[in-house]
Design an enzyme around this catalytic site. Structure first.
Site, mmCIF file in Angstrom:
data_model
loop_
_atom_site.group_PDB
_atom_site.id
_atom_site.type_symbol
_atom_site.label_atom_id
_atom_site.label_comp_id
_atom_site.label_asym_id
_atom_site.label_seq_id
_atom_site.Cartn_x
_atom_site.Cartn_y
_atom_site.Cartn_z
ATOM 1 N N SER A 144 0.832 -1.202 0.000
ATOM 2 C CA SER A 144 0.000 0.000 0.000
ATOM 3 C C SER A 144 0.869 1.257 0.000
ATOM 4 C CB SER A 144 -0.958 -0.048 1.187
ATOM 5 O OG SER A 144 -1.939 0.964 1.099
ATOM 6 N N GLU A 238 -10.035 -3.034 -6.298
ATOM 7 C CA GLU A 238 -9.525 -1.966 -5.442
ATOM 8 C C GLU A 238 -9.312 -0.689 -6.234
ATOM 9 O OE1 GLU A 238 -5.458 -2.129 -3.973
ATOM 10 O OE2 GLU A 238 -5.291 -4.167 -4.757
ATOM 11 N N HIS A 268 -7.700 -4.799 -1.551
ATOM 12 C CA HIS A 268 -6.442 -4.143 -1.255
ATOM 13 C C HIS A 268 -5.583 -4.981 -0.306
ATOM 14 C CE1 HIS A 268 -3.860 -0.657 -0.876
ATOM 15 N NE2 HIS A 268 -3.982 -0.649 0.435
#
Length: 305
Positions: A144, A238, A268
């Site tokens: 991320s 996502e 995600h």
């Protein structure tokens, strides 16, 4: 079972208490409680340490080679999470690639805006080199925001005339802090974990007085020339799908070897749910295969199919 697993994970995330864009102090506690609710395997060893003046957590699993290092950068939109919170996914990486993981406890926004996180990651990498670890024995992994930070680290290494690691793998990387990719709109209803508004809130925290297009904050704008082989994994459900696709295209345009893997109907950083999701287990095995191809670490003797 795969489709049922995907559906159950979607529901778990969609109805969970975490609000990435919410009050920072409150969401940090929620994030930690969610992560720590899943017990670590009994054979995982964690040690708090310091490298380059930066706190880190050293993660070892049976058979790991301490001469090889995975520099791990956790997620949390630059405002949440910690090295300790990342150990669940970090140990899965360690177990598969047979190497020690060094999870960086980089400083968080808004208390420490850009470039604090990058400075910390760079300090740890430099310290590894100074301790005698060769760059060929280092791989970088990020998830991320940590995936975006991994890319900026690689770009910064070139600027500081430091050698690149042997390879890097990023999971659902956040590389465009404008959150202007097409999937921010087209995948908004499908993404059970993130919203464009939440990411824009955290981007403002992280950027401070810097422009949102700053290349080492939004590495989609960075010069990616000279990066090592890059594995990018992302889920099709996502809002950051387009970040991963554009990152792969821009890296390839700069003659970087890129392996882009889009995993269908998963959310995600789905790799963090290997205990619940067969796709996550296979994705992590693909990370091990990628690193083995680039001579980072031998494949472990036993892996799930």
């Amino acid at each position: 079972m795969t489709q049922q697993q995907r559906t159950e994970l979607d529901g778990l995330l969609r109805h969970g208490p975490l609000d990435v864009g919410g009050d920072v102090a409150e969401q940090r506690v929620i994030f930690h409680d969610m992560i720590s609710a899943v017990p670590l395997p009994s054979d995982v060893s964690t040690v708090e340490a310091e490298l380059g003046g930066v706190p880190v957590v050293l993660v070892d699993t049976p058979g790991t080679d301490p001469s090889r290092a995975v520099l791990y950068l956790h997620g949390g939109a630059y405002a949440l999470g910690s090295a300790a919170d990342s150990v669940g996914l970090a140990n899965d990486v360690s177990r598969r690639v047979g190497a020690r993981v060094i999870s960086v406890d980089y400083r968080l926004a808004p208390e420490h805006p850009f470039p604090a996180a990058l400075d910390d990651a760079l300090a740890v990498y430099r310290a590894l080199l100074e301790q005698g670890t060769s760059s060929e024995s280092i791989a970088v992994v990020g998830e991320s925001a940590g995936g975006g930070l991994a890319i900026t680290l690689l770009a910064a290494l070139r600027a500081h005339d430091l050698p690149q690691p042997c390879c890097a793998a990023v999971f659902s990387p956040w590389v465009d802090l404008t959150v202007s990719g097409t999937s921010a709109t087209t995948k908004a209803d499908l993404d059970p974990a993130l919203t464009p508004e939440a990411l824009r809130t955290r981007a403002r925290d992280y950027l401070g007085h810097n422009d949102v297009d700053t290349p080492l904050a939004s590495p989609i704008n960075a010069d990616l020339t000279g990066l090592p082989p890059l594995l990018i994994q992302v889920g099709s459900h996502e809002i950051l799908l387009d970040d991963a696709i554009r990152l792969a295209a821009r890296a390839a345009d700069r003659n970087v070897e890129v392996d882009l893997q889009v995993w269908p109907e998963v959310p995600h950083v789905f790799q963090g749910f290997a205990a619940l999701l067969d796709d996550a287990d296979r994705a992590l095995n693909a990370v091990a295969d990628f690193m083995e191809r680039h001579r980072f670490a031998p494949a472990p003797p036993t892996r799930r199919s």
